[in-house]
Design an enzyme around this catalytic site. Structure first.
Site, PDB file in Angstrom:
ATOM      1  N   ASP A  67       0.815  -1.214   0.000  1.00  0.00           N
ATOM      2  CA  ASP A  67       0.000   0.000   0.000  1.00  0.00           C
ATOM      3  C   ASP A  67       0.850   1.266   0.000  1.00  0.00           C
ATOM      4  O   ASP A  67       0.307   2.373  -0.076  1.00  0.00           O
ATOM      5  CB  ASP A  67      -0.984   0.004   1.171  1.00  0.00           C
ATOM      6  N   HIS A 269      -3.244   7.530   6.828  1.00  0.00           N
ATOM      7  CA  HIS A 269      -3.202   6.066   6.909  1.00  0.00           C
ATOM      8  C   HIS A 269      -4.313   5.545   7.825  1.00  0.00           C
ATOM      9  O   HIS A 269      -4.093   4.758   8.736  1.00  0.00           O
ATOM     10  CB  HIS A 269      -1.829   5.606   7.417  1.00  0.00           C
TER      11      HIS A 269
END
Length: 311
Positions: A67, A269
């Site tokens: 990611d 995040h």
């Protein structure tokens, strides 16, 4: 100097948050952009943003989880078609060179610019007359780094209005005065340039961290920064999950910001479990400890201010 968020989600994208990527816009300072992480789809996010791949100078990868990394090959190859002719340097943990070269080799990609890949450790990553970048290991399941970007102080401006009021006309001597030199002017007067220069402009410091749970190196890296970009994968009620999976809560990020004395905390995040109203709860949790907290959103920007002494 401005931070622009291209992706603010954790693990996997959602309809509102792509996976991690944040740009540091240094166009006014050096005519370039620095990018920190490039999760899958980063180049598509750029198409909806003011960030131009051709202006990328440096790409910093905090760690090698997908990611934060899977968007790199596509971004690198597309850059050739989007005006990218200047060299690009990629900094990242050991293994990043093999990942990138393998992807480019197997796909038969051709780049119209020079790509430099530097695998980093702790300590100095980059330095020139404008900026200094250092890195430190954080605490994650694999090597994950935090970056500290320090802008060098700038000399104060020459007080041209005061010189004009005292009867001095602009000319070549002004450049010497700007450097703080003592100059004999055309009318014979001796002028000490140091007396006509404003206060030094303090350089700004931005810290951008990869995935981590609380650790000692965070504090040293973040101390006194103007802005700290920190993950907030969980709310505090999930602190056990955060510890198990080597992540942080909003409360933990805010506690660090308070102890480190940073100017502002930008949370990113976020787990896909936090949508809409729950994001506000996460922000409230952080602001209860550190009032200057913000939750970043995709396509949101934050201008990094110059702090004066004592603020």
């Amino acid at each position: 100097m401005e931070l622009y968020f291209l992706g603010t989600g954790a693990g996997m994208p959602t309809r509102k948050r792509n996976v991690t990527s944040v740009a540091l816009n240094l166009m006014p300072e050096r005519g370039t952009v620095w990018l920190f992480d490039a999760g899958e789809g980063t180049q598509q996010q750029m198409l909806r943003s003011p960030v131009k791949p051709g202006k990328l100078e440096f790409l910093f990868i905090t760690h090698l989880h997908g990611d934060h990394l899977y968007g790199v090959p596509g971004l690198l190859t597309s850059r050739s078609y989007q005006g990218g002719e200047e060299p690009l340097t990629l900094f990242g943990p050991p293994g990043v060179k093999r990942f990138v070269q393998t992807a480019l080799d197997i796909s038969g990609a051709h780049l119209d610019y020079e790509l430099r890949i530097e695998e980093i450790g702790e300590g100095l990553v980059f330095e020139d007359e404008q900026f200094r970048v250092t890195a430190a290991k954080l605490e994650h399941r694999i090597d994950s780094y935090g970056f500290r970007v320090v802008e060098r102080d700038l000399p104060g401006a020459l007080d041209s209005a005061r010189l004009a009021a005292e009867g001095f006309r602009p000319g070549p001597a002004y450049a010497r005065l700007k450097r703080g030199e003592t100059v004999t002017m055309p009318d014979g007067r001796v002028v000490d340039g140091r007396q006509y220069i404003g206060p030094t402009l303090r350089g700004r410091t931005v810290c951008i961290f990869g995935d981590t749970r609380p650790c000692a190196s965070e504090l040293e890296l973040a101390r006194g920064a103007d802005v700290l970009v920190h993950e907030a994968t969980y709310m505090h009620e999930k602190a056990d999950n955060a510890h198990q999976y080597y992540h942080s809560t909003a409360t933990q990020a805010a506690s660090l910001a308070l102890e480190a004395g940073v100017g502002a905390l930008l949370l990113t995040h976020l787990s896909s479990r936090y949508q809409d109203e729950s994001v506000h709860h996460l922000l409230e949790e952080a602001r209860a400890i550190f009032p200057h907290s913000h939750v970043a959103e995709d396509f949101w920007s934050y201008s990094v201010p110059r702090r004066t002494e004592g603020t």
